[in-house]
Enzyme design. Structure first.
Site, PDB file in Angstrom:
ATOM      1  N   HIS B   6       0.960  -1.281  -0.042  1.00 48.35           N
ATOM      2  CA  HIS B   6      -0.098   0.234  -0.103  1.00 48.35           C
ATOM      3  C   HIS B   6       0.856   1.414   0.033  1.00 48.35           C
ATOM      4  CE1 HIS B   6      -3.613   2.103   2.140  1.00 48.35           C
ATOM      5  NE2 HIS B   6      -3.086   2.764   0.937  1.00 48.35           N
ATOM      6  N   ARG B  72      -2.132   8.533  -6.072  1.00 55.38           N
ATOM      7  CA  ARG B  72      -2.513   9.257  -4.754  1.00 55.38           C
ATOM      8  C   ARG B  72      -3.951   8.926  -4.900  1.00 55.38           C
ATOM      9  NH1 ARG B  72      -3.299  14.837  -3.802  1.00 55.38           N
ATOM     10  NH2 ARG B  72      -3.375  15.526  -1.916  1.00 55.38           N
ATOM     11  N   ALA B  73      -4.241   8.440  -3.480  1.00 57.12           N
ATOM     12  CA  ALA B  73      -5.797   7.878  -3.161  1.00 57.12           C
ATOM     13  C   ALA B  73      -6.723   9.151  -2.868  1.00 57.12           C
ATOM     14  CB  ALA B  73      -5.952   7.089  -2.042  1.00 57.12           C
ATOM     15  N   GLU B 285       1.593   2.526   3.936  1.00 57.89           N
ATOM     16  CA  GLU B 285       0.858   3.760   3.226  1.00 57.89           C
ATOM     17  C   GLU B 285       1.934   4.775   3.243  1.00 57.89           C
ATOM     18  OE1 GLU B 285      -2.321   4.620   6.046  1.00 57.89           O
ATOM     19  OE2 GLU B 285      -3.323   5.945   4.531  1.00 57.89           O
ATOM     20  N   ARG B 291       2.707  11.852   8.512  1.00 56.79           N
ATOM     21  CA  ARG B 291       4.265  11.835   8.032  1.00 56.79           C
ATOM     22  C   ARG B 291       5.293  12.196   9.292  1.00 56.79           C
ATOM     23  NH1 ARG B 291       3.540  14.096   2.110  1.00 56.79           N
ATOM     24  NH2 ARG B 291       1.698  13.085   1.629  1.00 56.79           N
TER      25      ARG B 291
END
Lengths: 344, 344
Positions: B6, B72-73, B285, B291
């Protein structure tokens, strides 16, 4: 003493459902139909019968003492009909809870359903909240963050739209359990998706805004173990940090509490490991979403006390907080009532 | 070998965003504007630069080998514009992933975004899926269960509406990660609520229907550790039982898999305790939703490998499954590709 902060009257006598069906029938011909009160014709014996072999039996069997009791959550159905539908339905449901608490004052204390309606300002809920608290002695309310029933068409809980209701809650010293109702969106199974999503959604809304700066005394209980939140606690801490928000503890743990409606041992252990004991209130949602026996344990899925009892690393002090201390603190009027009773 | 199933191209060169902004501008005057392809003007060096100090550095630092990589989702934005908007935007994003995989064939293997649009039958996604699989060598797709972006206005994943796409997925032997995109509903924070709700919602949809009887070979990965599902595993087992459904293992664990995008130790431990190792795929992810560095550990929240590495009760065999064995099995074309490479 063990207080279960999350019980619904899911076993009410059939006349309650009849009244609701009549409301729904009347709306079929005329969506603007003005609802009216109706004598349910439920006897005290019928109420006793509806509870004796259900919530009361379960209290005795599991050793819980008192349930903070509210109308059936899935039945609130704020998306059905219009403002008057919701007003009379809520009054009727709350009055029945009042009768339950009158018949069994040691076993139940009331929490009300609010007469919410999509698109209608929640100011319209204040009168019923005041009636339930001041006249009936209720100690909290259930607040539906999505009165549209799965369409999420209203504003988030942090919007000023809700502020008049929050002002009244603070004034009355009553918390709200953030609890959605049924889903009219085919994507969302009610107890399996909409409930849990509602919990998760509400918590994330609270991270993004300064609601508790505006209302330092406002208190919310997020049911069903906080939805997905404790499992993703690292994600939420990280998101808050990335967004430049204060640490979660500082941002909302004076105001936000989780119940223990998580139906297996590893889930309860995670909850108790991750969330401070000061922020956890014992609950089982009985008689509620899951009614069967877990074939893996031989015990009821929703017998959440067993899971907590079997955690040996939980200190006695934390156990007391979870089982009753926090409930007395969060439901301020309950604490006051009991202090008064103890002094009497 | 460690496969991260992912990863999104969240660091694409700015020209990609410029193209998207141009699309959005064109829609302002005319919501029906027919989109068109556009030469992005991104050089190979720009692609290298966008990855070297991000995904590739992180792979090296954390000791992961290969990322199953998709656009990018949050940027998929299926709710923006019309069918042609989504078509050209998806093609553009997928072509960029193809270039990434061409430049770094050992580090990335592609998964495509589908050109979904609210109200448009997903049959329209088949051509792009075929192109990405047959021409680009992609091994899966991201399927948005709510192309409306938080309004959930389409049918559930179990509806026959989706069947033509599922038929093609099975024919091509590619799984889908069930992944929502951005939210245009102010109630839902994207990565903090909509993502997790999407995961939870999809899983519950799958409990209520017999989709995998119709498609025994269909495979879904539910990201973000399965949303709320593992934390509420008892609830889901109990709901299925109350509904007279088969046990979850039998009902869907041949077809449904969870990734490990859970950003704290207790969450990962619960996931690995509750869900069979055969159903868990390593993922982080990265570079993604969270982040920052966790001040409680001094390590990145999304360094999920660390959490797994520190679980001493995980057997070597299960660890292998989670880190790569399951990915090879679930992404059938990846297994086949590697078997071919090994024989060459």
């Amino acid at each position: 003493m063990i207080i279960d902060c999350h019980g619904h009257y899911t076993t009410a006598p059939k006349q309650l459902e009849d009244y609701r069906n009549r409301q729904i029938d009347e709306l079929k011909d005329d969506p603007a139909h003005a609802a009216s009160a109706w004598e349910l014709g439920i006897s005290d014996d019928q109420i006793r019968e509806s509870l004796e072999n259900a919530q009361l039996r379960i209290q005795r069997e599991r050793g819980t003492d008192l349930t903070i009791f509210s109308p059936r959550a899935i039945g609130m159905g704020h998306h059905i009909g219009n403002e008057s539908t919701s007003k009379y339905w809520s009054q009727t449901c709350n009055e029945l809870i009042h009768r339950v608490c009158g018949l069994y004052p040691k076993n139940f204390v009331g929490v009300c359903q609010l007469p919410q309606t999509p698109g209608v300002r929640p100011t319209n809920c204040i009168a019923e909240l005041e009636r339930c608290v001041n006249e009936f002695g209720f100690i909290g309310c259930n607040l539906n963050p999505d009165p549209s029933g799965g369409h999420w068409s209203g504003p988030p809980l942090t919007d000023k739209w809700w502020y008049p209701l929050y002002e009244k809650m603070v004034e009355l010293d009553v918390p709200a359990m953030i609890h959605v109702s049924g889903s009219c969106n085919p994507n969302f199974h009610a107890t399996g998706a909409h409930y849990i999503n509602g919990d998760t959604t509400a918590f994330m809304q609270l991270i993004t805004a300064d609601l508790f700066k505006d209302f330092p005394a406002l208190k919310f209980i997020i049911p069903h173990g906080g939805g997905a939140v404790p499992y993703h606690w690292g994600r939420y801490r990280g998101l808050a940090q990335d967004m430049g928000r204060p640490p979660l503890k500082e941002l909302l743990l004076n105001n936000v509490f989780f119940d223990t409606c998580v139906y297996h041992q590893p889930g309860i252990e995670l909850l108790l490991k991750v969330i401070p004991a000061d922020n956890i209130l014992f609950a089982s949602e009985v008689v509620g979403a899951v009614r069967g026996i877990d074939p893996e344990t031989g015990h009821y899925f929703d017998d959440t006390k067993r899971y907590i009892d079997s955690i040996d690393w939980l200190s006695a002090a934390d156990r007391e907080k979870i089982f009753h201390g926090n409930a007395r603190r969060v439901y301020g009027r309950f604490g006051a009532r009991n202090a008064k009773a103890a002094g009497a």
